[in-house]
Design a protein around this motif. Structure first.
Motif, PDB file in Angstrom:
ATOM      1  N   PRO A  10      -0.203  18.641  20.326  1.00 27.09           N
ATOM      2  CA  PRO A  10       1.247  18.486  20.499  1.00 27.09           C
ATOM      3  C   PRO A  10       2.028  19.131  19.366  1.00 27.09           C
ATOM      4  O   PRO A  10       1.581  19.156  18.217  1.00 27.09           O
ATOM      5  N   TYR A  11       3.187  19.648  19.687  1.00 31.07           N
ATOM      6  CA  TYR A  11       4.091  20.225  18.687  1.00 31.07           C
ATOM      7  C   TYR A  11       5.514  19.829  19.046  1.00 31.07           C
ATOM      8  O   TYR A  11       5.930  19.954  20.203  1.00 31.07           O
ATOM      9  N   LYS A  12       6.283  19.365  18.053  1.00 36.31           N
ATOM     10  CA  LYS A  12       7.677  18.979  18.274  1.00 36.31           C
ATOM     11  C   LYS A  12       8.596  20.145  17.918  1.00 36.31           C
ATOM     12  O   LYS A  12       8.539  20.681  16.814  1.00 36.31           O
ATOM     13  N   ILE A  13       9.450  20.532  18.860  1.00 34.08           N
ATOM     14  CA  ILE A  13      10.383  21.630  18.640  1.00 34.08           C
ATOM     15  C   ILE A  13      11.369  21.252  17.538  1.00 34.08           C
ATOM     16  O   ILE A  13      11.947  20.164  17.542  1.00 34.08           O
ATOM     17  N   SER A  15      14.622  22.675  14.712  1.00 32.90           N
ATOM     18  CA  SER A  15      15.757  23.588  14.618  1.00 32.90           C
ATOM     19  C   SER A  15      15.285  24.962  14.145  1.00 32.90           C
ATOM     20  O   SER A  15      14.505  25.073  13.205  1.00 32.90           O
ATOM     21  N   GLY A  16      15.750  26.004  14.798  1.00 33.27           N
ATOM     22  CA  GLY A  16      15.377  27.360  14.418  1.00 33.27           C
ATOM     23  C   GLY A  16      14.150  27.892  15.123  1.00 33.27           C
ATOM     24  O   GLY A  16      13.818  29.070  14.989  1.00 33.27           O
ATOM     25  N   ASP A  17      13.462  27.038  15.876  1.00 34.84           N
ATOM     26  CA  ASP A  17      12.253  27.472  16.577  1.00 34.84           C
ATOM     27  C   ASP A  17      12.579  28.391  17.747  1.00 34.84           C
ATOM     28  O   ASP A  17      13.630  28.280  18.378  1.00 34.84           O
ATOM     29  N   SER A  18      11.655  29.276  18.030  1.00 34.84           N
ATOM     30  CA  SER A  18      11.650  30.055  19.265  1.00 34.84           C
ATOM     31  C   SER A  18      10.195  30.155  19.694  1.00 34.84           C
ATOM     32  O   SER A  18       9.279  29.959  18.881  1.00 34.84           O
ATOM     33  N   LEU A  19       9.966  30.454  20.955  1.00 33.31           N
ATOM     34  CA  LEU A  19       8.583  30.580  21.422  1.00 33.31           C
ATOM     35  C   LEU A  19       7.843  31.665  20.652  1.00 33.31           C
ATOM     36  O   LEU A  19       6.662  31.523  20.331  1.00 33.31           O
ATOM     37  N   TRP A  20       8.540  32.750  20.358  1.00 25.90           N
ATOM     38  CA  TRP A  20       7.895  33.839  19.628  1.00 25.90           C
ATOM     39  C   TRP A  20       7.457  33.378  18.240  1.00 25.90           C
ATOM     40  O   TRP A  20       6.333  33.639  17.811  1.00 25.90           O
ATOM     41  N   LEU A  21       8.348  32.661  17.532  1.00 23.00           N
ATOM     42  CA  LEU A  21       8.012  32.180  16.195  1.00 23.00           C
ATOM     43  C   LEU A  21       6.856  31.184  16.240  1.00 23.00           C
ATOM     44  O   LEU A  21       5.958  31.218  15.396  1.00 23.00           O
ATOM     45  N   ILE A  40       7.360  22.574  32.270  1.00 22.54           N
ATOM     46  CA  ILE A  40       8.369  22.673  31.216  1.00 22.54           C
ATOM     47  C   ILE A  40       9.032  24.042  31.303  1.00 22.54           C
ATOM     48  O   ILE A  40       8.350  25.066  31.411  1.00 22.54           O
ATOM     49  N   ASP A  41      10.351  24.058  31.265  1.00 28.38           N
ATOM     50  CA  ASP A  41      11.097  25.314  31.291  1.00 28.38           C
ATOM     51  C   ASP A  41      11.058  25.919  29.893  1.00 28.38           C
ATOM     52  O   ASP A  41      11.753  25.462  28.985  1.00 28.38           O
ATOM     53  N   MET A  42      10.245  26.940  29.708  1.00 28.38           N
ATOM     54  CA  MET A  42      10.074  27.557  28.399  1.00 28.38           C
ATOM     55  C   MET A  42      11.337  28.260  27.901  1.00 28.38           C
ATOM     56  O   MET A  42      11.449  28.588  26.723  1.00 28.38           O
ATOM     57  N   ASN A  43      12.285  28.491  28.795  1.00 24.15           N
ATOM     58  CA  ASN A  43      13.530  29.158  28.407  1.00 24.15           C
ATOM     59  C   ASN A  43      14.611  28.175  27.977  1.00 24.15           C
ATOM     60  O   ASN A  43      15.694  28.589  27.559  1.00 24.15           O
ATOM     61  N   LEU A  45      14.027  25.097  25.867  1.00 24.25           N
ATOM     62  CA  LEU A  45      13.457  24.091  24.978  1.00 24.25           C
ATOM     63  C   LEU A  45      14.570  23.495  24.115  1.00 24.25           C
ATOM     64  O   LEU A  45      15.569  24.146  23.826  1.00 24.25           O
ATOM     65  N   TYR A  46      14.385  22.255  23.685  1.00 14.87           N
ATOM     66  CA  TYR A  46      15.399  21.595  22.869  1.00 14.87           C
ATOM     67  C   TYR A  46      14.735  20.903  21.677  1.00 14.87           C
ATOM     68  O   TYR A  46      13.544  20.579  21.703  1.00 14.87           O
ATOM     69  N   ILE A  47      15.510  20.713  20.628  1.00 14.45           N
ATOM     70  CA  ILE A  47      15.004  20.099  19.402  1.00 14.45           C
ATOM     71  C   ILE A  47      14.482  18.696  19.707  1.00 14.45           C
ATOM     72  O   ILE A  47      15.146  17.903  20.373  1.00 14.45           O
ATOM     73  N   GLY A  48      13.278  18.409  19.240  1.00 16.02           N
ATOM     74  CA  GLY A  48      12.659  17.111  19.472  1.00 16.02           C
ATOM     75  C   GLY A  48      11.722  17.086  20.666  1.00 16.02           C
ATOM     76  O   GLY A  48      10.953  16.136  20.830  1.00 16.02           O
ATOM     77  N   GLN A  49      11.783  18.121  21.499  1.00 17.03           N
ATOM     78  CA  GLN A  49      10.905  18.184  22.668  1.00 17.03           C
ATOM     79  C   GLN A  49       9.459  18.427  22.233  1.00 17.03           C
ATOM     80  O   GLN A  49       9.196  19.161  21.285  1.00 17.03           O
ATOM     81  N   ILE A  50       8.522  17.800  22.918  1.00 18.66           N
ATOM     82  CA  ILE A  50       7.102  17.970  22.629  1.00 18.66           C
ATOM     83  C   ILE A  50       6.505  18.972  23.611  1.00 18.66           C
ATOM     84  O   ILE A  50       6.645  18.822  24.828  1.00 18.66           O
ATOM     85  N   ILE A  51       5.873  20.003  23.068  1.00 21.64           N
ATOM     86  CA  ILE A  51       5.122  20.933  23.900  1.00 21.64           C
ATOM     87  C   ILE A  51       3.681  20.954  23.397  1.00 21.64           C
ATOM     88  O   ILE A  51       3.371  20.393  22.338  1.00 21.64           O
ATOM     89  N   CYS A  52       2.806  21.587  24.150  1.00 20.39           N
ATOM     90  CA  CYS A  52       1.397  21.669  23.772  1.00 20.39           C
ATOM     91  C   CYS A  52       1.061  23.081  23.302  1.00 20.39           C
ATOM     92  O   CYS A  52       1.533  24.060  23.886  1.00 20.39           O
TER      93      CYS A  52
END
Length: 236
Positions: A10-13, A15-21, A40-43, A45-52
């Motif tokens: 798991p990774y928590k989104i 501030s400043g994150d982008s998928l590329w980063l 999950i809509d990869m386009n 994403l919001y701060i605090g959201q958990i992705i894998c």
């Protein structure tokens, strides 16, 4: 998504994150991240959201990166809380100041595994001065004591020079010039934030804090990248 499937983490989104980063940071690709995050809509994403995040990146790198980002985030958030408490004379001023000062010790603990106790303690000493001088500057500004404020600001920038030089001396991948530039920007924005709060310009204080937060994340990533390059044996 409440949990991640086997073979992912798991990774928590933030501030400043982008998928590329994120993909660059964890040695994977945008496509691989999307593949393990169905639904999950990869386009959007919001701060605090958990992705894998899929396997294939170094777990220790993830831990270090997240921890450095946490420490720098805590640094700027607790600094703001101290400024607010001092400006408005809140009864929690001593408590939040003590919590802010703990940030230096937390950085010390994070650096010990790489640099040893003596070097880490020296950084904590310099960083503690960075924090205490900032408080002196805010108090002097609140008291309209321009002489004390000018003296504190001069010592604040001299301390930034010391921190930058020290970091450049312990890691060949940390440029003291780059650290000095980032720390100078950090000081200038923090002073601006305090002035806005003292003059009750709350909207602009929030706007400048967003810039402070983003630069803090940049400093965290620069610190992580330097450690990874200096100690590649720990990161595969």
């Amino acid at each position: 998504m409440n949990s991640c499937p086997t073979g992912t983490y798991p990774y928590k989104i933030q501030s400043g994150d982008s998928l590329w980063l994120i993909a660059q940071r964890y040695h994977t690709t945008i496509q691989e991240i999307a593949a393990v995050n169905s639904g999950i809509d990869m386009n959007n994403l919001y701060i605090g959201q958990i992705i894998c995040i899929p396997e294939g990146y170094d777990t220790y790198l993830m831990i270090l990166s997240n921890h450095m980002r946490l420490l720098w985030e805590q640094h700027v958030y607790w600094t703001r809380l101290v400024i607010l408490s001092m400006v408005f004379g809140l009864p929690d001023t001593e408590l939040v100041t003590n919590r802010l000062l703990r940030n230096a010790k937390d950085f010390e603990a994070a650096l010990i595994p790489f640099y040893g106790e003596a070097v880490a303690a020296k950084f904590a000493e310099l960083f503690t001065s960075h924090l205490t001088i900032a408080a002196e500057l805010v108090q002097a500004a609140k008291d309209n004591n321009s002489t004390a404020a000018a003296d504190a600001e001069m010592r604040w920038y001299a301390n930034a020079d010391q921190i930058a030089a020290f970091l450049g001396s312990i890691n060949p991948y940390w440029s003291d010039e780059e650290w000095q530039s980032m720390l100078y920007d950090h000081l200038a924005m923090t002073k601006e934030e305090a002035v806005y709060l003292l003059t009750k310009n709350y909207e602009d204080s929030i706007a400048v804090f967003e810039n402070i937060e983003q630069e803090a994340l940049d400093m965290a990533d620069m610190m992580t990248q330097g450690i990874v390059r200096q100690f590649p044996q720990y990161f595969g």
